[in-house]
Design a protein around this motif. Structure first.
Motif, mmCIF file in Angstrom:
data_model
loop_
_atom_site.group_PDB
_atom_site.id
_atom_site.type_symbol
_atom_site.label_atom_id
_atom_site.label_comp_id
_atom_site.label_asym_id
_atom_site.label_seq_id
_atom_site.Cartn_x
_atom_site.Cartn_y
_atom_site.Cartn_z
ATOM 1 N N THR A 160 -120.211 10.227 -31.727
ATOM 2 C CA THR A 160 -119.725 9.098 -32.512
ATOM 3 C C THR A 160 -119.846 7.786 -31.742
ATOM 4 O O THR A 160 -120.070 7.779 -30.532
ATOM 5 C CB THR A 160 -118.248 9.301 -32.902
ATOM 6 N N ALA A 161 -119.675 6.694 -32.473
ATOM 7 C CA ALA A 161 -119.684 5.359 -31.866
ATOM 8 C C ALA A 161 -118.307 4.730 -32.021
ATOM 9 O O ALA A 161 -117.578 5.014 -32.986
ATOM 10 C CB ALA A 161 -120.726 4.470 -32.540
ATOM 11 N N LEU A 162 -117.950 3.860 -31.059
ATOM 12 C CA LEU A 162 -116.695 3.114 -31.156
ATOM 13 C C LEU A 162 -116.724 2.200 -32.373
ATOM 14 O O LEU A 162 -117.781 1.691 -32.768
ATOM 15 C CB LEU A 162 -116.479 2.278 -29.896
ATOM 16 N N HIS A 163 -115.548 1.993 -32.944
ATOM 17 C CA HIS A 163 -115.436 1.126 -34.123
ATOM 18 C C HIS A 163 -114.306 0.130 -33.872
ATOM 19 O O HIS A 163 -113.141 0.428 -34.106
ATOM 20 C CB HIS A 163 -115.145 1.968 -35.360
ATOM 21 N N PRO A 164 -114.629 -1.071 -33.379
ATOM 22 C CA PRO A 164 -113.569 -2.023 -33.039
ATOM 23 C C PRO A 164 -112.896 -2.673 -34.238
ATOM 24 O O PRO A 164 -111.840 -3.271 -34.090
ATOM 25 C CB PRO A 164 -114.296 -3.068 -32.194
ATOM 26 N N GLY A 165 -113.512 -2.582 -35.443
ATOM 27 C CA GLY A 165 -112.867 -3.160 -36.609
ATOM 28 C C GLY A 165 -113.858 -3.792 -37.565
ATOM 29 O O GLY A 165 -115.074 -3.681 -37.418
ATOM 30 N N MET A 166 -113.297 -4.488 -38.555
ATOM 31 C CA MET A 166 -114.086 -5.115 -39.611
ATOM 32 C C MET A 166 -113.765 -6.600 -39.654
ATOM 33 O O MET A 166 -112.612 -7.004 -39.489
ATOM 34 C CB MET A 166 -113.771 -4.465 -40.957
ATOM 35 N N ARG A 167 -114.798 -7.401 -39.899
ATOM 36 C CA ARG A 167 -114.618 -8.843 -40.033
ATOM 37 C C ARG A 167 -115.237 -9.320 -41.346
ATOM 38 O O ARG A 167 -116.280 -8.823 -41.757
ATOM 39 C CB ARG A 167 -115.254 -9.571 -38.847
ATOM 40 N N PHE A 168 -114.581 -10.291 -41.967
ATOM 41 C CA PHE A 168 -115.071 -10.925 -43.184
ATOM 42 C C PHE A 168 -115.501 -12.347 -42.819
ATOM 43 O O PHE A 168 -114.711 -13.085 -42.220
ATOM 44 C CB PHE A 168 -113.980 -10.977 -44.251
ATOM 45 N N PRO A 216 -127.877 -6.161 -29.046
ATOM 46 C CA PRO A 216 -126.424 -6.341 -28.956
ATOM 47 C C PRO A 216 -125.884 -7.471 -29.815
ATOM 48 O O PRO A 216 -124.694 -7.461 -30.161
ATOM 49 C CB PRO A 216 -126.189 -6.604 -27.463
ATOM 50 N N GLU A 217 -126.722 -8.449 -30.177
ATOM 51 C CA GLU A 217 -126.214 -9.558 -30.980
ATOM 52 C C GLU A 217 -125.793 -9.121 -32.381
ATOM 53 O O GLU A 217 -125.052 -9.832 -33.068
ATOM 54 C CB GLU A 217 -127.257 -10.679 -31.078
ATOM 55 N N LEU A 218 -126.239 -7.938 -32.817
ATOM 56 C CA LEU A 218 -125.764 -7.432 -34.105
ATOM 57 C C LEU A 218 -124.281 -7.081 -34.039
ATOM 58 O O LEU A 218 -123.581 -7.154 -35.046
ATOM 59 C CB LEU A 218 -126.572 -6.202 -34.527
ATOM 60 N N GLY A 219 -123.821 -6.685 -32.881
ATOM 61 C CA GLY A 219 -122.398 -6.423 -32.679
ATOM 62 C C GLY A 219 -121.974 -5.019 -33.054
ATOM 63 O O GLY A 219 -122.707 -4.262 -33.694
ATOM 64 N N ASP A 220 -120.773 -4.674 -32.643
ATOM 65 C CA ASP A 220 -120.190 -3.362 -32.922
ATOM 66 C C ASP A 220 -119.272 -3.377 -34.132
ATOM 67 O O ASP A 220 -118.953 -2.325 -34.691
ATOM 68 C CB ASP A 220 -119.398 -2.870 -31.706
ATOM 69 N N HIS A 221 -118.776 -4.559 -34.529
ATOM 70 C CA HIS A 221 -117.893 -4.651 -35.687
ATOM 71 C C HIS A 221 -118.670 -4.411 -36.985
ATOM 72 O O HIS A 221 -119.852 -4.734 -37.080
ATOM 73 C CB HIS A 221 -117.240 -6.033 -35.772
ATOM 74 N N GLY A 234 -123.869 2.153 -36.454
ATOM 75 C CA GLY A 234 -123.759 3.594 -36.355
ATOM 76 C C GLY A 234 -123.886 4.047 -34.910
ATOM 77 O O GLY A 234 -124.033 3.233 -33.992
ATOM 78 N N PRO A 235 -123.845 5.349 -34.671
ATOM 79 C CA PRO A 235 -124.014 5.842 -33.294
ATOM 80 C C PRO A 235 -125.441 5.653 -32.807
ATOM 81 O O PRO A 235 -126.389 5.602 -33.593
ATOM 82 C CB PRO A 235 -123.654 7.327 -33.419
ATOM 83 N N GLY A 236 -125.585 5.526 -31.502
ATOM 84 C CA GLY A 236 -126.913 5.367 -30.928
ATOM 85 C C GLY A 236 -127.579 4.107 -31.441
ATOM 86 O O GLY A 236 -127.000 3.023 -31.441
ATOM 87 N N MET A 237 -128.796 4.233 -31.901
ATOM 88 C CA MET A 237 -129.578 3.097 -32.386
ATOM 89 C C MET A 237 -129.518 2.945 -33.902
ATOM 90 O O MET A 237 -130.270 2.162 -34.478
ATOM 91 C CB MET A 237 -131.038 3.249 -31.940
ATOM 92 N N ARG A 238 -128.656 3.677 -34.550
ATOM 93 C CA ARG A 238 -128.588 3.607 -36.009
ATOM 94 C C ARG A 238 -127.761 2.407 -36.457
ATOM 95 O O ARG A 238 -126.675 2.142 -35.923
ATOM 96 C CB ARG A 238 -128.004 4.889 -36.589
ATOM 97 N N ARG A 239 -128.279 1.702 -37.466
ATOM 98 C CA ARG A 239 -127.561 0.580 -38.064
ATOM 99 C C ARG A 239 -127.749 0.654 -39.582
ATOM 100 O O ARG A 239 -128.772 1.141 -40.069
ATOM 101 C CB ARG A 239 -128.094 -0.775 -37.551
ATOM 102 N N ARG A 240 -126.774 0.130 -40.315
ATOM 103 C CA ARG A 240 -126.828 0.160 -41.781
ATOM 104 C C ARG A 240 -126.503 -1.203 -42.354
ATOM 105 O O ARG A 240 -125.620 -1.910 -41.851
ATOM 106 C CB ARG A 240 -125.854 1.197 -42.346
ATOM 107 N N TRP A 241 -127.213 -1.536 -43.444
ATOM 108 C CA TRP A 241 -126.848 -2.683 -44.280
ATOM 109 C C TRP A 241 -126.678 -2.191 -45.713
ATOM 110 O O TRP A 241 -127.450 -1.348 -46.194
ATOM 111 C CB TRP A 241 -127.934 -3.760 -44.245
ATOM 112 N N GLU A 242 -125.652 -2.702 -46.370
ATOM 113 C CA GLU A 242 -125.446 -2.476 -47.801
ATOM 114 C C GLU A 242 -125.495 -3.846 -48.466
ATOM 115 O O GLU A 242 -124.725 -4.739 -48.095
ATOM 116 C CB GLU A 242 -124.121 -1.771 -48.049
#
Length: 497
Positions: free
Chosen positions: A68-76, A200-205, A221-229
């Motif tokens: 799994t990957a760390l999830h520091p939170g959500m920002r609007f 890294p500029e994409l961020g973890d949030h 996501g974990p590792g190199m995985r990223r998602r956009w909706e």
């Protein structure tokens, strides 16, 4: 005709987790799944500490955590990138004994669930089996299914059937229930990518882009995985917007084709639905079969796991004869009465979030629409209690934490699937506990901080770790203990770490 205690239709995360839990309780369990293998691409990407605690029970938490990957939170944020609202997630071990939130790759989870389920001797899994007939005979349920590997029609019977078979559930059709509709039905393009190198500029949030003309969500996501909706606008063609050239155009503010590979693109219609009836006789629904939520809180899979953790021990007590007659019916009825309000509240909050992402442009509007906001530009966690069901008083149905015992072990590792008394040491003196009921006190654990959070000197926990109520006197505690039941059966637990 083969006979089982419980037949589960559907082998996604909810069905597989339920099979693990029932198997641990020794129930003869059949899982029927239409597909030959788990879906190999990303779907759900988030689960929380409550879910990880259930994974702890079935022996897969320590296998899953490194994936799994760390999830520091959500920002609007608004169209100019200004922070409208911050929803931080605590880091480190929380009250449930695990981190508050996890990002994950669903195929990783499904592989672990399925691989380890093979070690459950009382669980039978049959894939490529299409259920097409269900009949409740009053004392048992008959199922007919086609083994699609050879075209053979098979018949089996079970004391109970649980439909974990998704949004198009055949079990829901046999229950013939309608759906409560909370008004959110929108098309969104889901894009999963694998970065070629870290960015890294994409961020973890997780970031909700509150841009009225094209709302979007970013998820790490974990590792190199990223998602956009990304919202699909009225009139846009789903096939056209899913083409790679159009997808890269939509992602251009964040990413270029040279930086990542597209793993999956798909247009989904996000719904907000709750089944009116979750049970009819010996037919029961769980997971997406009885509720569908927009993804803005990441609670879709979590809700299904909460369903099965509420249901499994009730089915076990009934199937093993520990409760019967009217008591058994009331116990099974409490599944819907407890879970439905909880699922509904999560969905309604997700609907509000979806509306805000689509239309809002101010920090004030966000705070006003979210009753859990603390009045600043931050929001606290949302964890509604269960609805009315089993227990005494207003503090019944609260999710309780997992104390650490004096030797460092988590409580649930010692008292698996049992009712447990958690009490101040002085209040626990001289207690006459029924066989199989555990005891944790402030003298042998860090239970004091968990009791303080509940606001009581003692409580009794159900096997799903929700409270039967709160107690401040031995008389009140005795009344709660009277509601306890023994372990359904001896745990059937293979070695899994």
């Amino acid at each position: 005709m083969e006979e089982f205690d419980v037949a589960i239709v559907g082998y996604g995360p909810a069905g597989a987790t339920l099979a693990h839990l029932l198997g641990q309780c020794g129930l003869k369990t059949l899982v029927l799944e239409r597909e030959s293998a788990a879906y190999h691409l990303p779907r759900a990407v988030h689960f929380d500490a409550e879910v990880m605690r259930v994974f702890q029970w079935i022996g897969i938490a320590e296998k899953m955590e490194p994936l799994t990957a760390l999830h520091p939170g959500m920002r609007f944020v608004d169209p100019q990138g200004k922070l409208l609202l911050d929803w931080p997630r605590p880091q480190g071990e929380g009250p449930q004994g695990w981190r508050a939130n996890y990002r994950f790759h669903q195929p990783d989870l499904e592989k672990i669930l399925r691989d380890t389920l093979a070690d459950r001797p009382t669980v039978t899994v049959r894939t490529r089996c299409d259920v097409f007939f269900v009949q409740d005979h009053g004392d048992r349920v008959e199922l007919r299914y086609e083994d699609m590997s050879c075209g053979k029609i098979n018949r089996v019977s079970a004391k109970y059937v649980v439909g974990c078979d998704g949004a198009r559930s055949i079990i829901r059709r046999y229950i013939e229930t309608g759906m409560e509709d909370y008004g959110f039905h929108e098309r969104w393009l889901v894009v999963d990518v694998i970065l070629k190198q870290d960015k890294p500029e994409l961020g973890d949030h997780s970031i909700q882009y509150c841009v009225p003309e094209r709302p979007a969500t970013y998820v790490r996501g974990p590792g190199m995985r990223r998602r956009w909706e990304i919202t699909v606008q009225p009139g846009e063609d789903a096939a056209e917007i899913s083409k790679p050239e159009r997808v890269w155009d939509l992602l251009k503010d964040w990413l270029t084709p040279e930086e990542a590979e597209l793993e999956r693109t798909a247009v989904y219609v996000f719904h907000s639905l709750v089944a009116e009836d979750w049970r009819k006789g010996r037919l029961i629904l769980a997971g997406d079969a009885c509720h569908q939520t927009p993804p803005f809180m990441g609670q879709g899979m979590c809700a299904g796991t909460r369903d099965v953790s509420n249901l499994y021990w009730k089915l076990a007590l009934v199937c093993q004869g520990a409760v019967s007659g009217a008591e058994a019916e009331a116990l099974l009825d409490s599944y819907e009465s407890e879970r439905k309000p909880n699922a509904r509240e999560y969905i309604q909050t997700a609907v509000r979030l979806g509306g805000l992402i689509n239309t809002c442009g101010t920090e004030t509007a966000l705070r006003a629409a979210l009753p859990s906001s603390d009045g600043s530009a931050r929001m606290e966690s949302i964890a509604p209690p269960l609805g009315a069901g089993i227990g005494i008083g207003e503090k019944a149905g609260r999710l309780f934490g997992q104390p650490r015992l004096a030797d460092g072990q988590r409580m649930d590792a010692i008292f698996m699937h049992q009712f447990v008394v958690v009490a101040e040491a002085a209040l626990a003196e001289g207690l006459d506990l029924p066989d199989g009921v555990g005891l944790v006190t402030t003298a042998n654990s860090n239970a004091a901080e968990h009791l303080a959070r509940l606001g009581a000197r003692a409580t009794v926990l159900r096997p799903d770790r929700h409270t039967l109520g709160a107690a401040d006197t031995q008389e009140e505690l005795a009344a709660l203990i009277a509601l306890c039941r023994p372990n359904p059966v001896t745990i059937q637990e293979p070695e899994m770490v």
